[in-house]
Design a protein around this motif. Sequence first.
Motif, PDB file in Angstrom:
ATOM      1  N   GLY A  19       0.832  -1.199   0.000  1.00 53.43           N
ATOM      2  CA  GLY A  19       0.000   0.000   0.000  1.00 53.43           C
ATOM      3  C   GLY A  19       0.864   1.245   0.000  1.00 53.43           C
ATOM      4  N   GLU A  20       0.336   2.329   0.546  1.00 50.24           N
ATOM      5  CA  GLU A  20       1.098   3.573   0.584  1.00 50.24           C
ATOM      6  C   GLU A  20       2.315   3.417   1.483  1.00 50.24           C
ATOM      7  N   PRO A  21       3.471   3.913   1.036  1.00 45.89           N
ATOM      8  CA  PRO A  21       4.685   3.729   1.839  1.00 45.89           C
ATOM      9  C   PRO A  21       4.752   4.684   3.019  1.00 45.89           C
ATOM     10  N   ILE A  22       5.182   4.153   4.163  1.00 49.99           N
ATOM     11  CA  ILE A  22       5.472   4.979   5.333  1.00 49.99           C
ATOM     12  C   ILE A  22       6.831   4.543   5.867  1.00 49.99           C
ATOM     13  N   LEU A  23       7.726   5.487   6.004  1.00 49.51           N
ATOM     14  CA  LEU A  23       9.090   5.222   6.445  1.00 49.51           C
ATOM     15  C   LEU A  23       9.221   5.588   7.918  1.00 49.51           C
ATOM     16  N   LEU A  24       9.746   4.660   8.721  1.00 49.16           N
ATOM     17  CA  LEU A  24       9.878   4.849  10.162  1.00 49.16           C
ATOM     18  C   LEU A  24      11.343   5.130  10.506  1.00 49.16           C
ATOM     19  N   ILE A  25      11.590   6.225  11.248  1.00 54.20           N
ATOM     20  CA  ILE A  25      12.946   6.602  11.644  1.00 54.20           C
ATOM     21  C   ILE A  25      13.055   6.466  13.159  1.00 54.20           C
ATOM     22  N   HIS A  26      13.914   5.575  13.605  1.00 54.55           N
ATOM     23  CA  HIS A  26      14.014   5.244  15.027  1.00 54.55           C
ATOM     24  C   HIS A  26      14.726   6.338  15.812  1.00 54.55           C
ATOM     25  N   GLY A  27      14.706   6.185  17.137  1.00 51.22           N
ATOM     26  CA  GLY A  27      15.265   7.187  18.034  1.00 51.22           C
ATOM     27  C   GLY A  27      16.756   7.040  18.237  1.00 51.22           C
ATOM     28  N   SER A  28      17.246   7.623  19.337  1.00 49.45           N
ATOM     29  CA  SER A  28      18.677   7.863  19.486  1.00 49.45           C
ATOM     30  C   SER A  28      19.505   6.636  19.806  1.00 49.45           C
ATOM     31  N   ASN A  29      18.991   5.703  20.600  1.00 51.74           N
ATOM     32  CA  ASN A  29      19.907   4.670  21.095  1.00 51.74           C
ATOM     33  C   ASN A  29      19.360   3.257  21.019  1.00 51.74           C
ATOM     34  N   LEU A  30      18.507   2.993  20.033  1.00 53.82           N
ATOM     35  CA  LEU A  30      17.962   1.652  19.897  1.00 53.82           C
ATOM     36  C   LEU A  30      17.447   1.486  18.467  1.00 53.82           C
ATOM     37  N   ALA A  31      18.248   0.856  17.610  1.00 52.63           N
ATOM     38  CA  ALA A  31      17.900   0.785  16.192  1.00 52.63           C
ATOM     39  C   ALA A  31      16.605   0.019  15.944  1.00 52.63           C
ATOM     40  N   ASP A  32      16.300  -0.967  16.784  1.00 49.11           N
ATOM     41  CA  ASP A  32      15.068  -1.741  16.621  1.00 49.11           C
ATOM     42  C   ASP A  32      13.937  -1.224  17.499  1.00 49.11           C
ATOM     43  N   GLY A  33      14.089  -0.014  18.024  1.00 44.79           N
ATOM     44  CA  GLY A  33      13.097   0.505  18.956  1.00 44.79           C
ATOM     45  C   GLY A  33      11.693   0.595  18.390  1.00 44.79           C
ATOM     46  N   LEU A  34      11.561   0.818  17.082  1.00 43.79           N
ATOM     47  CA  LEU A  34      10.230   0.960  16.491  1.00 43.79           C
ATOM     48  C   LEU A  34       9.665  -0.359  15.976  1.00 43.79           C
ATOM     49  N   ARG A  35      10.332  -1.468  16.290  1.00 46.09           N
ATOM     50  CA  ARG A  35       9.792  -2.763  15.857  1.00 46.09           C
ATOM     51  C   ARG A  35       8.401  -3.027  16.437  1.00 46.09           C
ATOM     52  N   PRO A  36       8.155  -2.800  17.752  1.00 45.05           N
ATOM     53  CA  PRO A  36       6.791  -3.017  18.253  1.00 45.05           C
ATOM     54  C   PRO A  36       5.757  -2.119  17.580  1.00 45.05           C
ATOM     55  N   LEU A  37       6.123  -0.884  17.265  1.00 45.72           N
ATOM     56  CA  LEU A  37       5.191  -0.001  16.569  1.00 45.72           C
ATOM     57  C   LEU A  37       4.912  -0.524  15.165  1.00 45.72           C
ATOM     58  N   ALA A  38       5.947  -0.995  14.468  1.00 45.62           N
ATOM     59  CA  ALA A  38       5.741  -1.548  13.129  1.00 45.62           C
ATOM     60  C   ALA A  38       4.794  -2.742  13.184  1.00 45.62           C
ATOM     61  N   THR A  39       4.985  -3.595  14.193  1.00 48.24           N
ATOM     62  CA  THR A  39       4.091  -4.749  14.354  1.00 48.24           C
ATOM     63  C   THR A  39       2.657  -4.296  14.589  1.00 48.24           C
ATOM     64  N   ALA A  40       2.480  -3.291  15.454  1.00 50.83           N
ATOM     65  CA  ALA A  40       1.135  -2.777  15.744  1.00 50.83           C
ATOM     66  C   ALA A  40       0.516  -2.140  14.509  1.00 50.83           C
ATOM     67  N   MET A  41       1.322  -1.462  13.712  1.00 48.03           N
ATOM     68  CA  MET A  41       0.781  -0.827  12.510  1.00 48.03           C
ATOM     69  C   MET A  41       0.340  -1.872  11.498  1.00 48.03           C
ATOM     70  N   HIS A  42       1.083  -2.961  11.368  1.00 50.18           N
ATOM     71  CA  HIS A  42       0.662  -4.044  10.475  1.00 50.18           C
ATOM     72  C   HIS A  42      -0.690  -4.602  10.905  1.00 50.18           C
ATOM     73  N   ARG A  43      -0.913  -4.657  12.215  1.00 47.43           N
ATOM     74  CA  ARG A  43      -2.149  -5.249  12.721  1.00 47.43           C
ATOM     75  C   ARG A  43      -3.342  -4.303  12.630  1.00 47.43           C
TER      76      ARG A  43
END
Length: 272
Positions: A19-43
């Motif tokens: 679908g429409e692309p959305i690019l996620l840019i993580h915070g300062s000290n955890l490269a996988d920090g937005l993984r839970p958000l990505a999972t929630a967005m998929h759901r």
Amino acid sequence: MPTTRIDDADIEVDVSGDGEPILLIHGSNLADGLRPLATAMHRHVRGLTLVRYHRRGMGASTGRDGKPWRGEPVSIEQHAADVLGLLDALGLPSAHILGYSYGGTVAIEAALAAPDRVRSLILVEPTLREVPSSNRYLGQMAPVMDRYRAGDVAGAVTATFTGLDAEHWRELLATIGPDAFEQALRDGEFFYRAERPSLEDWTFSAQRAAAVRAPVLSILGTRSGAFFDDGRELIHQRFPQCADADISDVNHLLYLQAPKTIALEVARFLRA
């Protein structure tokens, strides 16, 4: 995660969905920090292609010549150029951009640099130093930097998370994966050494912001404090088209505390 060559770096990137692309840019000290958000967005958010990547120097994204970044600081402008280069590499003329904390600052710079490539801008408590409470907030971070400069990276990372959520931060990190703290040590060291200095020089230009016409959403935790409250006010000054979403009873760890709620707010915003 597979890697994509961007300029002089190999960037880890994961692309999923349709679908429409959305690019996620993580915070300062955890490269996988937005993984839970990505999972929630998929759901909970339909019709999106999620692009989640690790900034150069973080995770296994490398700097020059395929080697870990050990040299000069990396500027916010360089990170924004990587965002635009990643869109090019993926064949995306434009995308929705979501950034958290330092990643929110990078998202703003990408929008200022190329307004026509941003379909919408979703800012989750970006780090903005030009606010009245900046000195007080940075003063609270002084003990963290003291530990880092003394060579105690683990102490600096622990103090960072403890200062945000003394009771639950280890459990929150565990939602990312069993090696999340080890990742935070590696990525935190890189942030303190190579990224944090760029915050001293970057400015949120009103003149450049005027060119951004895309919709903007500010997502803010109700317990995040004056620094991020002031940041929202500055965002509204620069982007009068900004809408707000308040996440109740969370602080600057909201990306781990309430990923589903954030996903639902993003869905509401994109449907508007």
